[in-house]
Structures are given as structure tokens and as C-alpha cells.
Design a protein around this motif. Structure first.
Motif, PDB file in Angstrom:
ATOM      1  N   LEU A   1      16.741  -6.892  42.750  1.00 48.60           N
ATOM      2  CA  LEU A   1      16.853  -5.397  42.531  1.00 48.60           C
ATOM      3  C   LEU A   1      16.878  -4.633  44.231  1.00 48.60           C
ATOM      4  CD1 LEU A   1      14.126  -4.906  39.542  1.00 48.60           C
ATOM      5  CD2 LEU A   1      16.711  -4.794  39.829  1.00 48.60           C
ATOM      6  N   ARG A   2      16.991  -5.319  45.030  1.00 51.75           N
ATOM      7  CA  ARG A   2      17.083  -4.703  46.314  1.00 51.75           C
ATOM      8  C   ARG A   2      18.135  -3.558  46.228  1.00 51.75           C
ATOM      9  NH1 ARG A   2      16.407  -8.297  51.605  1.00 51.75           N
ATOM     10  NH2 ARG A   2      14.460  -8.043  50.801  1.00 51.75           N
ATOM     11  N   GLY A   3      17.906  -2.367  46.318  1.00 47.46           N
ATOM     12  CA  GLY A   3      18.822  -1.212  46.866  1.00 47.46           C
ATOM     13  C   GLY A   3      19.072  -0.709  45.609  1.00 47.46           C
ATOM     14  N   LYS A   4      18.657  -1.288  44.339  1.00 46.24           N
ATOM     15  CA  LYS A   4      18.936  -0.605  43.075  1.00 46.24           C
ATOM     16  C   LYS A   4      17.792  -0.267  42.194  1.00 46.24           C
ATOM     17  CE  LYS A   4      23.111  -3.467  42.307  1.00 46.24           C
ATOM     18  NZ  LYS A   4      24.056  -2.061  42.118  1.00 46.24           N
ATOM     19  N   ILE A   5      16.632   0.064  42.607  1.00 45.35           N
ATOM     20  CA  ILE A   5      15.674   0.688  42.238  1.00 45.35           C
ATOM     21  C   ILE A   5      15.538   2.111  42.156  1.00 45.35           C
ATOM     22  CG2 ILE A   5      13.035   0.636  41.977  1.00 45.35           C
ATOM     23  CD1 ILE A   5      13.083  -1.842  43.401  1.00 45.35           C
ATOM     24  N   ALA A   6      15.495   2.954  41.116  1.00 43.53           N
ATOM     25  CA  ALA A   6      15.642   4.313  41.181  1.00 43.53           C
ATOM     26  C   ALA A   6      14.029   5.051  40.793  1.00 43.53           C
ATOM     27  CB  ALA A   6      16.454   4.670  40.172  1.00 43.53           C
ATOM     28  N   LEU A   7      13.981   5.937  41.617  1.00 54.71           N
ATOM     29  CA  LEU A   7      12.240   6.645  41.516  1.00 54.71           C
ATOM     30  C   LEU A   7      13.119   8.350  41.743  1.00 54.71           C
ATOM     31  CD1 LEU A   7      10.397   4.780  44.173  1.00 54.71           C
ATOM     32  CD2 LEU A   7      10.449   4.512  41.555  1.00 54.71           C
ATOM     33  N   GLN A   8      12.236   9.077  40.788  1.00 54.96           N
ATOM     34  CA  GLN A   8      12.197  10.489  41.055  1.00 54.96           C
ATOM     35  C   GLN A   8      11.575  10.760  42.479  1.00 54.96           C
ATOM     36  OE1 GLN A   8      11.420  12.641  37.313  1.00 54.96           O
ATOM     37  NE2 GLN A   8      12.980  13.976  38.448  1.00 54.96           N
ATOM     38  N   ASP A   9      11.999  11.821  43.075  1.00 55.70           N
ATOM     39  CA  ASP A   9      11.423  12.360  44.461  1.00 55.70           C
ATOM     40  C   ASP A   9      10.412  13.211  44.231  1.00 55.70           C
ATOM     41  OD1 ASP A   9      10.870  12.831  47.042  1.00 55.70           O
ATOM     42  OD2 ASP A   9      12.974  13.253  47.641  1.00 55.70           O
ATOM     43  N   PRO A  10       9.186  13.026  44.491  1.00 54.30           N
ATOM     44  CA  PRO A  10       8.327  13.924  44.185  1.00 54.30           C
ATOM     45  C   PRO A  10       8.329  15.326  45.088  1.00 54.30           C
ATOM     46  CG  PRO A  10       7.196  11.822  45.325  1.00 54.30           C
ATOM     47  CD  PRO A  10       8.722  11.745  44.948  1.00 54.30           C
ATOM     48  N   ARG A  11       8.917  15.051  46.338  1.00 51.31           N
ATOM     49  CA  ARG A  11       8.979  16.331  47.088  1.00 51.31           C
ATOM     50  C   ARG A  11       9.965  17.229  46.689  1.00 51.31           C
ATOM     51  NH1 ARG A  11      10.928  12.627  52.268  1.00 51.31           N
ATOM     52  NH2 ARG A  11      12.247  11.801  50.387  1.00 51.31           N
ATOM     53  N   GLY A  12      10.785  17.003  45.659  1.00 49.68           N
ATOM     54  CA  GLY A  12      11.738  17.758  45.145  1.00 49.68           C
ATOM     55  C   GLY A  12      11.724  18.235  43.675  1.00 49.68           C
TER      56      GLY A  12
ATOM     57  N   ALA B   1      14.944   1.597  36.728  1.00 54.51           N
ATOM     58  CA  ALA B   1      14.027   2.947  36.985  1.00 54.51           C
ATOM     59  C   ALA B   1      12.501   2.633  36.862  1.00 54.51           C
ATOM     60  CB  ALA B   1      14.505   4.089  36.341  1.00 54.51           C
ATOM     61  N   TYR B   2      11.859   3.509  37.777  1.00 60.89           N
ATOM     62  CA  TYR B   2      10.431   3.084  37.509  1.00 60.89           C
ATOM     63  C   TYR B   2       9.818   4.692  37.463  1.00 60.89           C
ATOM     64  CZ  TYR B   2       5.348   2.266  38.990  1.00 60.89           C
ATOM     65  OH  TYR B   2       4.125   2.074  38.810  1.00 60.89           O
ATOM     66  N   GLY B   3       8.915   4.754  36.423  1.00 57.45           N
ATOM     67  CA  GLY B   3       8.225   6.238  36.367  1.00 57.45           C
ATOM     68  C   GLY B   3       9.278   7.116  35.724  1.00 57.45           C
ATOM     69  N   VAL B   4       9.875   7.167  34.786  1.00 57.43           N
ATOM     70  CA  VAL B   4      10.796   7.957  34.068  1.00 57.43           C
ATOM     71  C   VAL B   4      10.204   8.360  32.685  1.00 57.43           C
ATOM     72  CG1 VAL B   4      12.623   7.436  35.677  1.00 57.43           C
ATOM     73  CG2 VAL B   4      12.305   6.759  33.257  1.00 57.43           C
ATOM     74  N   PHE B   5      10.735   9.467  32.063  1.00 63.87           N
ATOM     75  CA  PHE B   5      10.224   9.858  30.628  1.00 63.87           C
ATOM     76  C   PHE B   5      11.006   9.032  29.670  1.00 63.87           C
ATOM     77  CE2 PHE B   5       8.757  14.581  31.630  1.00 63.87           C
ATOM     78  CZ  PHE B   5       7.522  13.782  32.170  1.00 63.87           C
ATOM     79  N   GLY B   6      10.183   8.497  28.735  1.00 66.97           N
ATOM     80  CA  GLY B   6      11.068   7.492  27.638  1.00 66.97           C
ATOM     81  C   GLY B   6      12.230   8.802  26.670  1.00 66.97           C
ATOM     82  N   SER B   7      11.622   9.673  26.652  1.00 67.60           N
ATOM     83  CA  SER B   7      12.612  10.608  25.636  1.00 67.60           C
ATOM     84  C   SER B   7      13.798  10.713  26.233  1.00 67.60           C
ATOM     85  CB  SER B   7      12.028  11.962  25.404  1.00 67.60           C
ATOM     86  OG  SER B   7      12.044  12.765  26.774  1.00 67.60           O
ATOM     87  N   TYR B   8      14.028  10.684  27.789  1.00 65.55           N
ATOM     88  CA  TYR B   8      15.399  10.841  28.454  1.00 65.55           C
ATOM     89  C   TYR B   8      16.277   9.717  28.252  1.00 65.55           C
ATOM     90  CZ  TYR B   8      14.099  15.460  30.088  1.00 65.55           C
ATOM     91  OH  TYR B   8      13.748  16.807  30.106  1.00 65.55           O
ATOM     92  N   ALA B   9      15.476   8.440  28.366  1.00 68.55           N
ATOM     93  CA  ALA B   9      16.037   7.092  28.449  1.00 68.55           C
ATOM     94  C   ALA B   9      16.695   6.902  26.866  1.00 68.55           C
ATOM     95  CB  ALA B   9      15.288   6.050  28.895  1.00 68.55           C
TER      96      ALA B   9
END
Length: 371
Positions: A181-192, A244-252
Motif C-alpha cells: 500500500l505504499r503511496g496508496k493509503i488515503a487519509l482526510q487532512d485534519p488541517r483542512g 482509506a483509513y478513518g472515513v465515514f461508512g455511509s459515504y463508502a
């Protein structure tokens, strides 16, 4: 067939982009990225309900239309906004041409702050009192459903046998020699994103001393940061991202229903359930209509629609007949971590604590890009 119209000076979105059917509402994009959907009354209009919410229109549509089956004379106007915009508008009376009657947000901390600052209206009814004590606070903020914070992976890039079921298994996978998964893990940015920030702070609290190693493992595998959950899921669906790590289930679940090759994992070590909350603003133009809609949301009927259409876990725990939304989900499971409503959420809204948290988070993740 319900006739619907969009209110805005901006041009209408193309129907193909919205994926709308002829019976669905048209939408437009006014300033500040606001997306407004109007569900016209089915009989001569008798009342009007203005909602500001962070759920996309696809998740709110079934609720609005079902509410109109009970109250056909009510026009429902829904403004889809970022949670930060919902909060800002609620704190600036008269800053928008139409003040909302009800605020529906997944940023529990910002909703709690509105209540604590005296910007909400209290309401008690048999429906609100049927909620668990942890799902209501001061009779001014109410959890009407919960979003599970999940892992999601693309089944074409990661075999089910390798898909992690816990955070420990995810770290072990990331340490494999082939770095799948190198380079292929997605997270939401808590800064934005206010929601991403809220999720990140709650996860850090739950993980404790394990938080640093978890973030460090993600960073070492060049996790990619995204400003919006929809964009993240676009990239995951088309194979640019693998997990993706840490996303809402309903959107998925929405993407899976459209045919995306995605699979949801409810982490077995702990499953964070983020409350989607309702607040009636102190200056709501139609508080009685807001109260009536809130009672509908918390009723057995409304909770069933939330589960089947909005893909939320019901806030009521006394309604056993509602079919489970997620396979394998146990509403009484010992690993569930519901976010209880209260003043504790204000801690991370302190600007100094926020800055320090984000600086530490950033140093551990070390992203290669923000999208």
C-alpha cells in the motif's frame, strides 16, 4: 412524481453530474460552495422548513421526501455546507438571506460550542427523551444517528485475505517487505476539514500511546492527504488509492451501491461512532417546524429511514426491529465507542491545543501531497 426546484443565481448542475433521476431535486451552487436543494410541498404550501446540514443531498433526500409524506404541505429547503460553514453562519445572525430552522452536523465539537455559547434553543418531547442520556445534552443538542469510522479498501488492489481487520493488522501489513500500500493509503487532512480534525482527535484519545506508531506507519508508507471525503473516495474507487483509513461508512456504502469495487472494514479493536447531531438555533424562524422534524428524525419511522437510506446507525437503542446497516455490526458490541455529548469536546477547539495537535500529527504523517 415530486416536482422540485433549485434556488440560486448560479447555473444548474448538469443532471448527469448529479446522477439525478427525473424525480430527484435539481441543485445549484451559490457562493461559498453552498448546494441548495428544495423539495416543494406536494399540496399548497402551509409551512417551510430550512435545514443546514453537512450530509450530501443524496443522504438527506429520503428523509425529506418521507417527511413530506406525513406533512405534504411543508416545503423543505436543504443547504449542504461544510461543518465549519454551518457553525460560522450560526454565529453570525443575519449573515445569510435565510436563517436555518435546524442544524444537522457531523462536527459534534462545533455543535456543542454553539450550545455552550447560548446560540441554541431547548426542546423536550417524548422522542428526545427516548434517546440515551449520552445522546442528548441540555435538551439542546441531540444525536439522531451515528457514523462508523471505518477502513475501506479497493478489492481489485488488495485481496480480502490480506485486508486488515484491526489497526494492529494494518500496521503489520504496512511493514510487509512488498509494501502493498505504499503511496496508496488515503487519509482526510485534519488541517483542512473540521470533520477530519474531529475524527483525528477522537482517534488519538482512543489509541493513546499507540497513536504515534499508527500515524508513523501511515507516514512511512507515504499516506496521501485529501481535503474532501468525496475526492478521496473517487481516487479509491478508480484504483489510484488502495485503502482509506478513518472515513465515514455511509459515504463508502453509497459508492458500493453504485458499483465501486470497494469493501468496508469495521475495525475489531475499536469502532468509533461519530454522532450526527441536530441543534435548533436560538433565532430559528420556524422553531415549531424544526421541532416537528426533529421528532420525526427520532421516531421509529425516521430512524428506520436513516438506517436504510442514509446508512446511519440509529441513535435510539430501543428499536430492535430496524435492520442492521453494516454486516457484522453488533449495536451492543463491547468495542463500540460512541461519542457522548458534553463539554469534553471543547478541549480541542482551543487554538493553542489545536495548533500543537496538528503540528504533531503533521510531523508523524509526513505526507507527500495534499489533494
Amino acid at each position: 412524481m415530486t416536482r422540485l426546484r433549485a434556488i440560486s443565481a448560479a447555473a444548474l448542475y448538469p443532471i448527469a453530474v448529479l446522477g439525478a433521476l427525473c424525480s430527484q431535486p435539481a441543485q445549484a451552487r451559490p457562493p461559498q460552495s453552498e448546494r441548495i436543494t428544495v423539495f416543494e410541498s406536494k399540496i399548497p404550501q402551509q409551512a417551510r422548513l430550512v435545514l443546514h446540514g453537512s450530509s450530501n443531498a443524496g443522504l438527506i433526500r429520503a428523509l425529506a421526501l418521507d417527511y413530506q409524506r406525513i406533512h405534504p404541505g411543508v416545503e423543505v429547503r436543504y443547504s449542504h455546507l461544510d461543518t465549519q460553514d454551518i457553525y460560522r453562519r450560526a454565529t453570525r445572525a443575519g449573515s445569510t438571506s435565510e436563517r436555518p430552522d435546524l442544524l444537522l452536523s457531523s462536527s459534534t465539537d462545533l455543535q456543542i460550542k454553539l450550545v455552550n455559547d447560548g446560540l441554541s434553543r431547548a426542546y423536550r418531547s417524548p422522542q428526545t427523551q427516548a434517546l440515551p442520556a449520552t445522546a442528548r445534552w441540555r435538551d439542546e443538542i441531540f444525536a439522531y444517528g451515528y457514523e462508523p469510522v471505518v477502513m475501506v479498501y479497493n478489492s481489485r488492489l488488495l485481496e480480502a485475505s490480506r485486508a486488515p481487520q484491526t489497526r494492529g493488522q494494518l500496521q503489520a501489513l504496512l511493514a510487509q517487505p512488498d509494501h502493498p500500500l505504499r503511496g496508496k493509503i488515503a487519509l482526510q487532512d485534519p488541517r483542512g476539514s473540521a470533520v477530519a480534525y474531529f475524527i483525528a482527535t477522537q482517534e488519538t484519545k482512543l489509541l493513546g500511546s499507540d497513536s504515534g506508531p499508527m500515524l508513523g506507519a501511515l507516514g512511512a508508507n507515504r499516506a496521501q492527504l485529501f481535503k474532501r471525503m468525496d475526492n478521496l473516495l473517487d481516487q479509491l474507487s478508480n484504483g489510484d488509492m488502495g485503502l482509506a483509513y478513518g472515513v465515514f461508512g455511509s459515504y463508502a456504502l453509497q459508492r458500493i451501491q453504485r458499483g465501486a469495487p470497494l469493501r468496508i472494514v469495521l475495525p475489531r479493536d475499536h469502532l468509533l461512532l461519530v454522532a450526527r447531531t441536530a441543534v435548533i438555533p436560538a433565532n430559528a424562524p420556524n422553531p415549531a417546524e424544526a421541532q416537528r422534524f426533529l421528532d420525526y428524525l427520532l421516531s421509529a419511522r425516521g430512524q428506520a429511514v436513516l438506517a436504510s437510506n442514509a446508512k446511519l446507525i440509529p441513535a435510539r437503542v430501543d428499536l430492535p426491529d430496524i435492520a442492521p446497516v453494516y454486516a457484522g455490526f453488533d449495536p451492543r458490541g463491547t468495542t463500540l465507542r460512541r461519542t457522548p455529548l458534553g463539554l469534553g469536546f471543547l478541549v480541542y477547539l482551543d487554538e493553542v491545543k489545536r495548533r500543537r495537535f496538528l503540528e504533531k500529527w503533521r510531523s508523524l504523517i509526513e505526507p507527500t501531497a495534499t489533494r
